[in-house]
Design a protein around this motif. Structure first.
Motif, PDB file in Angstrom:
ATOM      1  N   ALA A  43     -24.462  64.679   0.461  1.00 28.45           N
ATOM      2  CA  ALA A  43     -24.619  63.462   1.264  1.00 28.45           C
ATOM      3  C   ALA A  43     -23.766  63.544   2.526  1.00 28.45           C
ATOM      4  O   ALA A  43     -24.243  63.259   3.636  1.00 28.45           O
TER       5      ALA A  43
ATOM      6  N   CYS B 130     -26.857  56.364   6.994  1.00 33.17           N
ATOM      7  CA  CYS B 130     -27.758  55.478   7.736  1.00 33.17           C
ATOM      8  C   CYS B 130     -27.104  54.154   8.132  1.00 33.17           C
ATOM      9  O   CYS B 130     -27.380  53.617   9.214  1.00 33.17           O
TER      10      CYS B 130
ATOM     11  N   ILE C  55     -19.262  60.391  -2.414  1.00 33.76           N
ATOM     12  CA  ILE C  55     -18.704  61.339  -3.385  1.00 33.76           C
ATOM     13  C   ILE C  55     -19.438  62.674  -3.328  1.00 33.76           C
ATOM     14  O   ILE C  55     -18.901  63.714  -3.713  1.00 33.76           O
ATOM     15  N   SER C  56     -20.674  62.630  -2.821  1.00 34.67           N
ATOM     16  CA  SER C  56     -21.504  63.830  -2.885  1.00 34.67           C
ATOM     17  C   SER C  56     -21.355  64.681  -1.624  1.00 34.67           C
ATOM     18  O   SER C  56     -21.464  64.197  -0.502  1.00 34.67           O
TER      19      SER C  56
ATOM     20  N   CYS D 108     -20.051  54.761  -0.085  1.00 34.66           N
ATOM     21  CA  CYS D 108     -21.305  55.226  -0.695  1.00 34.66           C
ATOM     22  C   CYS D 108     -22.377  55.359   0.384  1.00 34.66           C
ATOM     23  O   CYS D 108     -23.456  54.782   0.305  1.00 34.66           O
ATOM     24  N   THR D 109     -22.079  56.163   1.386  1.00 32.73           N
ATOM     25  CA  THR D 109     -22.862  56.147   2.621  1.00 32.73           C
ATOM     26  C   THR D 109     -24.157  56.945   2.575  1.00 32.73           C
ATOM     27  O   THR D 109     -25.041  56.759   3.410  1.00 32.73           O
TER      28      THR D 109
ATOM     29  N   ASN E 248     -15.019  59.525 -13.108  1.00 30.13           N
ATOM     30  CA  ASN E 248     -16.415  59.894 -12.938  1.00 30.13           C
ATOM     31  C   ASN E 248     -16.543  61.368 -13.272  1.00 30.13           C
ATOM     32  O   ASN E 248     -15.982  62.213 -12.588  1.00 30.13           O
TER      33      ASN E 248
ATOM     34  N   PRO F   4     -24.436  52.503  -6.032  1.00 29.92           N
ATOM     35  CA  PRO F   4     -25.397  52.564  -7.142  1.00 29.92           C
ATOM     36  C   PRO F   4     -25.343  51.234  -7.897  1.00 29.92           C
ATOM     37  O   PRO F   4     -24.237  50.790  -8.230  1.00 29.92           O
TER      38      PRO F   4
ATOM     39  N   ALA G 295     -15.177  61.462  -0.703  1.00 27.45           N
ATOM     40  CA  ALA G 295     -14.130  60.843  -1.523  1.00 27.45           C
ATOM     41  C   ALA G 295     -14.776  60.034  -2.637  1.00 27.45           C
ATOM     42  O   ALA G 295     -15.939  59.647  -2.549  1.00 27.45           O
TER      43      ALA G 295
ATOM     44  N   LEU H 278     -14.527  55.147  -6.886  1.00 28.47           N
ATOM     45  CA  LEU H 278     -14.158  54.518  -8.154  1.00 28.47           C
ATOM     46  C   LEU H 278     -12.788  54.965  -8.665  1.00 28.47           C
ATOM     47  O   LEU H 278     -12.042  54.179  -9.224  1.00 28.47           O
TER      48      LEU H 278
HETATM   49  C1  LIG Z   1     -27.616  53.820  -3.362  1.00 23.91           C
HETATM   50  S1  LIG Z   1     -26.938  55.205  -2.551  1.00 23.91           S
HETATM   51  C2  LIG Z   1     -26.701  54.496  -0.927  1.00 23.91           C
HETATM   52  C3  LIG Z   1     -26.847  55.473   0.197  1.00 23.91           C
HETATM   53  C4  LIG Z   1     -26.872  54.842   1.577  1.00 23.91           C
HETATM   54  N1  LIG Z   1     -25.717  54.035   1.838  1.00 23.91           N
HETATM   55  C5  LIG Z   1     -28.116  54.044   1.778  1.00 23.91           C
HETATM   56  O1  LIG Z   1     -28.062  52.824   1.891  1.00 23.91           O
HETATM   57  O2  LIG Z   1     -29.207  54.624   1.840  1.00 23.91           O
HETATM   58  C6  LIG Z   1     -25.359  55.307  -3.268  1.00 23.91           C
HETATM   59  C7  LIG Z   1     -24.478  56.471  -2.805  1.00 23.91           C
HETATM   60  O3  LIG Z   1     -23.239  56.364  -3.484  1.00 23.91           O
HETATM   61  C8  LIG Z   1     -22.734  57.663  -3.751  1.00 23.91           C
HETATM   62  N2  LIG Z   1     -21.769  57.535  -4.843  1.00 23.91           N
HETATM   63  C9  LIG Z   1     -22.028  57.466  -6.160  1.00 23.91           C
HETATM   64  N3  LIG Z   1     -20.864  57.364  -6.834  1.00 23.91           N
HETATM   65  C10 LIG Z   1     -19.876  57.362  -5.924  1.00 23.91           C
HETATM   66  C11 LIG Z   1     -18.461  57.281  -5.996  1.00 23.91           C
HETATM   67  N4  LIG Z   1     -17.844  57.185  -7.169  1.00 23.91           N
HETATM   68  N5  LIG Z   1     -17.746  57.323  -4.869  1.00 23.91           N
HETATM   69  C12 LIG Z   1     -18.361  57.431  -3.667  1.00 23.91           C
HETATM   70  N6  LIG Z   1     -19.697  57.499  -3.529  1.00 23.91           N
HETATM   71  C13 LIG Z   1     -20.450  57.477  -4.654  1.00 23.91           C
HETATM   72  C14 LIG Z   1     -23.978  58.451  -4.045  1.00 23.91           C
HETATM   73  O4  LIG Z   1     -23.753  59.813  -3.796  1.00 23.91           O
HETATM   74  C15 LIG Z   1     -24.997  57.826  -3.106  1.00 23.91           C
HETATM   75  O5  LIG Z   1     -25.077  58.579  -1.921  1.00 23.91           O
END
Ligand SMILES: C[S@@+](CC[C@H](N)C(=O)[O-])C[C@H]1O[C@@H](n2cnc3c(N)ncnc32)[C@H](O)[C@@H]1O
Lengths: 418, 356
Positions: free
Chosen positions: B160, B132, B156-157, B127-128, B195, B223, B186, B189
């Motif tokens: 992003a 950063c 996932i996005s 969830c990068t 999702n 999230p 990728a 979950l």
């Molecule tokens: C809270 S943000 C964190 C972003 C970054 N790591 C930061 O600390 O600023 C959560 C990230 O999880 C991604 N995300 C949400 N659901 C996901 C999933 N099922 N698999 C992978 N990434 C996911 C979102 O796109 C989002 O970029």
């Protein structure tokens, strides 16, 4: 807490010698023949220390000894010149007093005697100033903090004029100047875009020796003029204050060792509380406020330095550390100088200008600038405010005055030790 | 939310006509003034590159947007994260300072004197977002240690991942102290929870394709906000302008409200076990969630040490903030992350072994 540094011993080292000499000759309060015998005695003992150390150095080189010798050398050569001038004056006097001297020779000697007296006077002055210990911040870069004082909006505009004056002075004299902080009354960070004047500015003059050059600017600057906003044509008197702080290299240097607990520059990180402004409430993903402000508090002295200029908290922290170090070192230094002044005052009344005292007046109506310490008045106000040679002339007169004050103090100190 | 007082508005207007609208998102005059200064600098810069004819008309546009709640970081195009300036774009979550504090603290713990690190350290960030976390990890780590790094970020996005690659390109620093650094799209979950918005490969498929099924450190700021808390606790500019996908996890209707922010954590712990991870660091919303996550980890039975870190983990703990019984809790502020390590990582973390 942040008093002006009242004396600048450094100017002698910093500025073209001729400028200083001329000023000293005309403005000196310590005059020729009457250089205190106590000072001469001190110079003699320093000279003998010098020759002793030189012998030591010939046997085995040691950098500490070499450094000490370097510090004593100006005294040695000044004393030599003084002795020479004294000697030739004495010879002339003997010649005149000798009844066997013929008239022609006596006339010549009488003519020369004036010149010799002048020489002795200069030599005395140089000798006295060579005895003044070098100010520990002299060679450092510095910060200038400028804030409006009494006088409302007009004071803010004048504070802005001073900032521009210092900037122009720097660029004319090849000094690097950067704005660390600039706040105007209308929130603009650009003086030329803002008509409203200044609420606070911090300039960093990042050239070695800037502290020695600018320490004569610390104190209250006063302005008398008809403000642009004044409809009835009345003259207002307002003021702005200038604080000069030393700026230390980030990691210390050979002479400024931040890790030496005995140095003025040492600040123990354990004594410093770091407060970062955080959005209140849940934090994390719930909020996205830009709260990058950092405040440092030196707990033992309650000295505070804060920065919120940058969006980067890391940069704000660095900036706050630099300011905190500067303030603490300046305060420590001043506490010691304060102590010295008390000592000297108890012997003779030595003038001191604190930062609450007005040091200079800029009178627009008369196009005149008067420095209240050196007593010098100049009439080319525009050139002063544009940072030109006339400003340098005023500043030089103050530096010379500061040296004179130092000498007076030194005499008092040396004599009190007898 | 408290209303802004008329006197504050009057004061703001006296300083600049642009300031009152900034008071709405900023609340305080001082921070509104800071924002106005940064926006002005930005407007002047943009105008000087001829992307806009006049800086002051552009500044007016920016202030109007900011007044409506658009995050400052989207308007200026970046946010500072530790020492790094990270590019930000609408559609991708803005990095938060608390995350930077945790990542920095993790690096400090790993690089303390006398710690034995493996020849190569493999760090996976799930969830990068903007990328950063691995970018800061590399920055902080490589100035303290010469151990090589393998870094991977996953999101996932599409937006992003593209932004993360852009940030990586911008922050590329020559002496390469890492063997590899990549970002991939990728789904973390799947296949556990489907999702609906995701049409991308599951995590293990991507890892398998890359040939990297072994990792040392797993970091994630997933999230974590429950739907209820999303409406109650988030700032308006977060709620209205940052991606919902980044903030609120998909949840099943049968779990209690306060646990609806948790779905990522059991999955992350499972991934950690499968990838033979030795150290994990997960960001959480608060102390309650930290507790729940720490308990999940404890139930797993493989973690030798479990700690809770607050917002400023390196700060000395306040007296009134201790008193947490079950897990050692470090630092000052809100409960912010859960840190676990396995026996095999003991020599990497001298201090962690001491705390347990
Ligand atoms: C809270 S943000 C964190 C972003 C970054 N790591 C930061 O600390 O600023 C959560 C990230 O999880 C991604 N995300 C949400 N659901 C996901 C999933 N099922 N698999 C992978 N990434 C996911 C979102 O796109 C989002 O970029």
């Amino acid at each position: 807490m942040f008093r002006t540094s009242w004396a600048c011993r450094t100017c002698l080292y910093r500025l073209p010698r001729q400028v200083v000499w001329r000023q000293l000759r005309f403005q000196s309060t310590t005059s020729a023949g009457n250089i205190s015998p106590a000072l001469i005695a001190r110079a003699r003992s320093m000279t003998s220390e010098h020759s002793q150390l030189s012998k030591q150095l010939a046997d085995a080189f040691e950098s500490k000894t070499a450094k000490k010798i370097g510090e004593l050398t100006p005294v040695v050569s000044a004393l030599k010149d003084w002795d020479k001038a004294n000697e030739s004056l004495r010879e002339l006097k003997t010649l005149i007093d000798d009844p066997s001297t013929d008239k022609e020779l006596r006339d010549l000697a009488t003519e020369d005697i004036e010149q010799s007296k002048g020489q002795l006077s200069r030599a005395s002055q140089i000798l006295a100033s060579s005895l003044i210990p070098k100010h520990p911040f002299a060679d450092l870069p510095c910060f200038l903090e400028v804030r409006p004082g009494i006088g409302g909006g007009e004071a803010a505009i004048f504070a802005g004029d001073l900032v521009k004056m210092f900037q122009a002075y720097c660029s004319k004299n090849g000094l690097n100047v950067a704005i660390l902080k600039l706040e105007t009354a209308d929130g603009t960070s650009n003086l030329s875009l803002s008509g409203a004047g200044l609420t606070e500015a911090i300039l960093e003059i990042d050239s070695p020796g800037a502290y020695g050059i600018f320490s004569c600017e610390a104190g209250v600057h006063r302005v008398q003029r008809v403000p642009a906003t004044e409809t009835k044509g009345r003259t207002h008197t307002s003021a702005a204050s200038v604080i000069v702080l030393p700026s230390f290299p980030a990691n210390g240097s050979e002479e400024l060792d931040f890790n030496d607990p005995n140095s003025d520059f040492f600040v123990d990180p354990k004594d410093v509380r770091v407060d970062v402004m955080r959005a209140s409430g849940a934090g994390g993903q719930h909020v996205n406020k830009t709260e990058s402000a950092v405040r440092l508090t030196h707990i033992p002295t309650n000295t505070v330095a804060a920065s919120q200029e940058q969006r980067s908290q890391a940069r704000n922290k660095e900036q706050a550390w630099t300011m905190l170090r500067a303030r603490i070192a300046q305060a420590r230094r001043e506490a010691r100088e304060e102590e010295m002044v008390r000592l000297r005052r108890s012997v003779v009344g030595v003038a001191k200008t604190g930062r609450q005292d007005k040091i200079r007046t800029y009178n627009w109506n008369q196009q005149r600038v008067t420095d209240h310490r050196s007593g010098l008045s100049v009439h080319d106000l525009d050139d002063v405010i544009e940072g030109g040679d006339t400003l340098e002339k005023v500043m030089a007169s103050v530096r010379a005055w500061m040296v004179d004050q130092e000498i007076l103090g030194l005499v008092a100190e040396v004599e009190s030790q007898k | 939310m408290p209303r802004i007082s008329p006197s504050a508005l009057r004061q703001a207007r006296a300083i600049s006509p642009l300031l009152p609208q900034l008071l709405r998102p900023c609340r305080e005059l001082q921070s509104a003034q800071n924002e106005l200064r940064w926006l002005r600098e930005h407007a002047v810069k943009v105008a000087s590159t001829k992307q806009w004819p006049q800086w002051h008309s552009y500044l007016q546009v920016l202030c109007r947007k900011r007044g409506k709640g658009v995050p400052l970081q989207y308007l200026l195009g970046s946010e500072y994260f530790g020492d790094l300036e990270i590019i930000c774009k609408p559609g991708v979550l803005i990095p938060r300072p608390e995350t930077a504090a945790s990542v920095t603290f993790l690096v400090e713990r790993l690089t303390e004197k006398g710690h034995q690190l493996p020849g190569e350290l493999r760090v996976l960030d799930l969830c990068t977002g903007t990328g950063c976390i691995p970018l800061l990890f590399r920055h902080e780590f490589s100035r303290r240690s010469s151990t090589r790094l393998r870094l991977m970020g996953v999101d996932i996005s599409r937006a992003a991942v593209e932004l993360a690659l852009q940030n990586q390109g911008r922050l590329e620093t020559p002496p390469r102290v890492y063997t590899a650094f990549s970002f991939h799209q990728a789904d973390v979950l799947s296949p556990n929870l489907s999702n609906p918005s995701a049409s991308c490969p599951p995590l293990f498929e991507v890892l398998n394709d890359q040939g990297h099924m072994q990792w040392d450190i797993l970091i994630s700021n997933p999230p974590y906000i429950s739907p209820q808390s999303f409406f109650r606790d988030t700032a308006r500019s977060v709620r209205n302008f940052e991606p919902h996908l980044a903030l609120v996890p998909p949840s099943s209707p049968i779990v209690p409200d306060e646990e609806k922010g948790d779905p990522f954590y059991p999955r992350l712990l499972e991934i950690a076990e499968k990838l033979n991870v030795k150290v994990v660091l997960f960001e959480v919303a608060d102390l309650q969630q930290a507790d729940r996550v720490a308990e999940m980890a404890q139930r797993g039975g493989i973690w030798k040490g479990i700690e809770i870190w607050r917002d400023e983990p390196s700060a000395p703990s306040h007296q009134n903030e201790t008193g947490h019984v079950q897990f050692p809790t470090l630092g000052r502020g809100n409960g912010r992350s859960v840190f676990c390590w396995r026996d095999a990582a003991k020599s990497w973390l001298g201090a962690a072994a001491r705390a347990a």
